[in-house]
Design a protein around this motif. Structure first.
Motif, PDB file in Angstrom:
ATOM      1  N   LEU A   4       3.687  23.547  -5.390  1.00 32.45           N
ATOM      2  CA  LEU A   4       2.691  24.454  -5.951  1.00 32.45           C
ATOM      3  C   LEU A   4       1.364  24.328  -5.223  1.00 32.45           C
ATOM      4  O   LEU A   4       0.969  23.229  -4.821  1.00 32.45           O
ATOM      5  CB  LEU A   4       2.463  24.160  -7.443  1.00 32.45           C
ATOM      6  N   GLN A   5       0.676  25.453  -5.088  1.00 36.17           N
ATOM      7  CA  GLN A   5      -0.690  25.457  -4.596  1.00 36.17           C
ATOM      8  C   GLN A   5      -1.616  24.939  -5.705  1.00 36.17           C
ATOM      9  O   GLN A   5      -1.252  24.925  -6.885  1.00 36.17           O
ATOM     10  CB  GLN A   5      -1.095  26.870  -4.169  1.00 36.17           C
ATOM     11  N   GLU A  52      -2.038  27.158  -8.755  1.00 39.56           N
ATOM     12  CA  GLU A  52      -0.760  27.260  -9.450  1.00 39.56           C
ATOM     13  C   GLU A  52      -0.508  26.008 -10.280  1.00 39.56           C
ATOM     14  O   GLU A  52      -0.050  26.097 -11.427  1.00 39.56           O
ATOM     15  CB  GLU A  52       0.364  27.473  -8.432  1.00 39.56           C
ATOM     16  N   VAL A  93      -1.538  38.137 -10.868  1.00 39.46           N
ATOM     17  CA  VAL A  93      -1.049  37.723  -9.553  1.00 39.46           C
ATOM     18  C   VAL A  93      -0.660  36.248  -9.564  1.00 39.46           C
ATOM     19  O   VAL A  93       0.410  35.868  -9.065  1.00 39.46           O
ATOM     20  CB  VAL A  93      -2.120  37.998  -8.473  1.00 39.46           C
ATOM     21  N   LEU A  94      -1.518  35.413 -10.148  1.00 40.88           N
ATOM     22  CA  LEU A  94      -1.234  33.987 -10.168  1.00 40.88           C
ATOM     23  C   LEU A  94      -0.016  33.674 -11.033  1.00 40.88           C
ATOM     24  O   LEU A  94       0.830  32.856 -10.658  1.00 40.88           O
ATOM     25  CB  LEU A  94      -2.454  33.214 -10.680  1.00 40.88           C
ATOM     26  N   SER A 125       2.463  35.664 -11.607  1.00 44.07           N
ATOM     27  CA  SER A 125       3.634  36.142 -10.869  1.00 44.07           C
ATOM     28  C   SER A 125       4.054  35.134  -9.805  1.00 44.07           C
ATOM     29  O   SER A 125       5.254  34.849  -9.649  1.00 44.07           O
ATOM     30  CB  SER A 125       3.319  37.491 -10.217  1.00 44.07           C
ATOM     31  N   ARG A 126       3.082  34.564  -9.105  1.00 40.90           N
ATOM     32  CA  ARG A 126       3.400  33.554  -8.089  1.00 40.90           C
ATOM     33  C   ARG A 126       4.024  32.323  -8.718  1.00 40.90           C
ATOM     34  O   ARG A 126       4.999  31.758  -8.191  1.00 40.90           O
ATOM     35  CB  ARG A 126       2.131  33.163  -7.330  1.00 40.90           C
ATOM     36  N   LEU A 127       3.481  31.897  -9.847  1.00 35.85           N
ATOM     37  CA  LEU A 127       4.020  30.720 -10.526  1.00 35.85           C
ATOM     38  C   LEU A 127       5.431  30.988 -11.035  1.00 35.85           C
ATOM     39  O   LEU A 127       6.319  30.147 -10.914  1.00 35.85           O
ATOM     40  CB  LEU A 127       3.097  30.329 -11.689  1.00 35.85           C
ATOM     41  N   ARG A 128       5.646  32.179 -11.583  1.00 36.69           N
ATOM     42  CA  ARG A 128       6.971  32.537 -12.110  1.00 36.69           C
ATOM     43  C   ARG A 128       8.024  32.538 -11.003  1.00 36.69           C
ATOM     44  O   ARG A 128       9.170  32.140 -11.215  1.00 36.69           O
ATOM     45  CB  ARG A 128       6.877  33.903 -12.790  1.00 36.69           C
ATOM     46  N   GLU A 129       7.638  32.972  -9.824  1.00 33.59           N
ATOM     47  CA  GLU A 129       8.568  32.984  -8.684  1.00 33.59           C
ATOM     48  C   GLU A 129       9.066  31.568  -8.370  1.00 33.59           C
ATOM     49  O   GLU A 129      10.192  31.385  -7.929  1.00 33.59           O
ATOM     50  CB  GLU A 129       7.883  33.577  -7.448  1.00 33.59           C
ATOM     51  N   LYS A 130       8.220  30.589  -8.623  1.00 37.31           N
ATOM     52  CA  LYS A 130       8.570  29.223  -8.249  1.00 37.31           C
ATOM     53  C   LYS A 130       9.258  28.444  -9.367  1.00 37.31           C
ATOM     54  O   LYS A 130      10.174  27.664  -9.100  1.00 37.31           O
ATOM     55  CB  LYS A 130       7.301  28.485  -7.795  1.00 37.31           C
ATOM     56  N   ARG A 176      12.271  31.950 -11.168  1.00 33.25           N
ATOM     57  CA  ARG A 176      13.183  32.820 -10.424  1.00 33.25           C
ATOM     58  C   ARG A 176      14.414  32.101  -9.895  1.00 33.25           C
ATOM     59  O   ARG A 176      15.535  32.617 -10.015  1.00 33.25           O
ATOM     60  CB  ARG A 176      12.424  33.491  -9.274  1.00 33.25           C
TER      61      ARG A 176
END
Length: 225
Positions: free
Chosen positions: A151-152, A155, A193-194, A196-201, A204
């Protein structure tokens, strides 16, 4: 809450005891070091206020003996001695705070309340878990089902916030104030946006979802039964 006052000056002892009782404390008062040690062996206290100059046993000796006996009651030291060396000696003997005479009762009460809060505060957890998702606060390592997740920084901060509030819906405004620490602009989509990025990791690649959208309200992290 119960406080012990160890003070041989009756005027000061009565003044402090009355103020603490008005603030909601149950108060015991003793006037010498031996009596103080007897009380601490017989009764658990939330805080002790201990004068340095006492009959029979000095205040620092009392505190040192309390710590030797594994009595961890928070101690506020009262003393007319103002030097840095005296304050250092008091803290090294096992005192938790040091207040010089003369003092304002409001300051004494604030220090006593701070000591009680500090002593009763639950220890900070080293890790957080929701379902098979784990976050280690010390190493900043995140895994799900044993699989590492990279994670960034933002995130990670968002995930930590969601995990600390697991099962509770948090709004976009709450997320912005926690992750970015500025007032929410209703026109921005930075939260979406944030998230969505977290959910991808964290969601998903896995079979079940943990991060859920509550339309019109915000987001919630929870493990589905």
């Amino acid at each position: 809450m119960r406080a012990l006052i160890v003070e041989d000056d009756a005027t000061i002892a009565d003044f402090v005891a009355q103020g603490l009782r008005e603030a909601g404390f149950a108060v015991d008062v003793v006037s010498d070091g031996e009596a103080a040690l007897d009380r601490t062996r017989q009764q658990a206290y939330d805080v002790a206020i201990v004068d340095v100059m006492l009959p029979r046993r000095g205040g620092l000796e009392v505190i040192d003996e309390m710590r030797r006996r594994a009595i961890h009651t928070p101690v506020l030291i009262l003393s007319a001695r103002r030097s840095v060396d005296d304050r250092v000696k008091g803290l090294q003997a096992g005192g938790d705070d040091y207040l010089t005479k003369p003092f304002a009762f409001a300051e004494l009460l604030a220090r006593v309340q701070a000591l009680v809060r500090r002593a009763t505060r639950a220890p900070e957890p080293a890790s957080l878990t929701v379902g098979d998702l784990a976050l280690d606060l010390l190493s900043r390592r995140v895994t799900r089902g044993g699989t590492p997740i990279d994670l960034q920084p933002r995130e990670f901060t968002l995930l930590e916030y969601l995990m600390r509030n697991a099962g509770r819906v948090v709004s976009k405004t709450m997320i912005v104030s926690r992750v970015w620490e500025y007032n929410f602009d209703p026109q921005t989509n930075i939260v979406d946006v944030l998230v969505s990025r977290l959910r991808e990791k964290i969601d998903r690649p896995f079979e079940s979802r943990l991060l859920h959208t509550v339309r019109g309200v915000g987001y919630v992290l929870r493990a589905e039964p």
